[in-house]
Design a protein around this motif. Sequence first.
Motif, PDB file in Angstrom:
ATOM      1  N   GLN A  72       3.380   1.971 -10.644  1.00 34.91           N
ATOM      2  CA  GLN A  72       3.389   0.650 -10.022  1.00 34.91           C
ATOM      3  C   GLN A  72       2.118  -0.065 -10.434  1.00 34.91           C
ATOM      4  N   PHE A 100       1.846   2.129  -3.565  1.00 36.85           N
ATOM      5  CA  PHE A 100       0.729   2.707  -4.310  1.00 36.85           C
ATOM      6  C   PHE A 100       0.428   4.128  -3.838  1.00 36.85           C
ATOM      7  N   ASP A 101       0.529   4.370  -2.521  1.00 39.20           N
ATOM      8  CA  ASP A 101       0.301   5.713  -1.996  1.00 39.20           C
ATOM      9  C   ASP A 101       1.355   6.688  -2.524  1.00 39.20           C
ATOM     10  N   LYS A 102       2.606   6.249  -2.562  1.00 42.70           N
ATOM     11  CA  LYS A 102       3.686   7.093  -3.072  1.00 42.70           C
ATOM     12  C   LYS A 102       3.457   7.398  -4.549  1.00 42.70           C
ATOM     13  N   ARG A 103       3.079   6.390  -5.323  1.00 40.77           N
ATOM     14  CA  ARG A 103       2.825   6.577  -6.752  1.00 40.77           C
ATOM     15  C   ARG A 103       1.620   7.504  -6.966  1.00 40.77           C
ATOM     16  N   ASN A 104       0.581   7.349  -6.168  1.00 40.68           N
ATOM     17  CA  ASN A 104      -0.606   8.179  -6.300  1.00 40.68           C
ATOM     18  C   ASN A 104      -0.269   9.654  -6.040  1.00 40.68           C
ATOM     19  N   THR A 105       0.547   9.919  -5.041  1.00 40.34           N
ATOM     20  CA  THR A 105       0.982  11.284  -4.747  1.00 40.34           C
ATOM     21  C   THR A 105       1.746  11.862  -5.931  1.00 40.34           C
ATOM     22  N   GLN A 106       2.652  11.071  -6.493  1.00 41.83           N
ATOM     23  CA  GLN A 106       3.429  11.523  -7.647  1.00 41.83           C
ATOM     24  C   GLN A 106       2.515  11.765  -8.849  1.00 41.83           C
ATOM     25  N   LYS A 107       1.559  10.886  -9.085  1.00 44.29           N
ATOM     26  CA  LYS A 107       0.651  11.023 -10.230  1.00 44.29           C
ATOM     27  C   LYS A 107      -0.166  12.308 -10.137  1.00 44.29           C
ATOM     28  N   LYS A 108      -0.606  12.661  -8.953  1.00 49.74           N
ATOM     29  CA  LYS A 108      -1.360  13.906  -8.774  1.00 49.74           C
ATOM     30  C   LYS A 108      -0.525  15.112  -9.191  1.00 49.74           C
ATOM     31  N   ASP A 145       0.823  -1.215   0.000  1.00 39.06           N
ATOM     32  CA  ASP A 145       0.000   0.000   0.000  1.00 39.06           C
ATOM     33  C   ASP A 145       0.853   1.259   0.000  1.00 39.06           C
ATOM     34  N   GLU A 146       2.020   1.203   0.669  1.00 35.89           N
ATOM     35  CA  GLU A 146       2.905   2.368   0.715  1.00 35.89           C
ATOM     36  C   GLU A 146       3.400   2.731  -0.674  1.00 35.89           C
TER      37      GLU A 146
END
Length: 71
Positions: A35, A5-13, A2-3
């Motif tokens: 990811q 995916f959370d890191k990737r989601n922050t970057q994607k935003k 989950d960490e």
Amino acid sequence: MDEVFDKRNTQKKKLDKNPPHKVVAGNIYWLCIGQNIGHEVYGKSANFTRPVLVIKLLSNKLFLGVPLIHF
């Protein structure tokens, strides 16, 4: 997991705020692929980047590309 995916989601935003870049079919670009779940090829390094060969432009914001192997 989950960490990651959370890191990737922050970057994607952050990346989604940038205007799209002009790409040319036949060129190779370093892109943030992300990811993925399962067996798909995903980006490496802290920025989830990977070289991608652009095969065909489908629109001004969409293209068909092939991720290349990066060692």
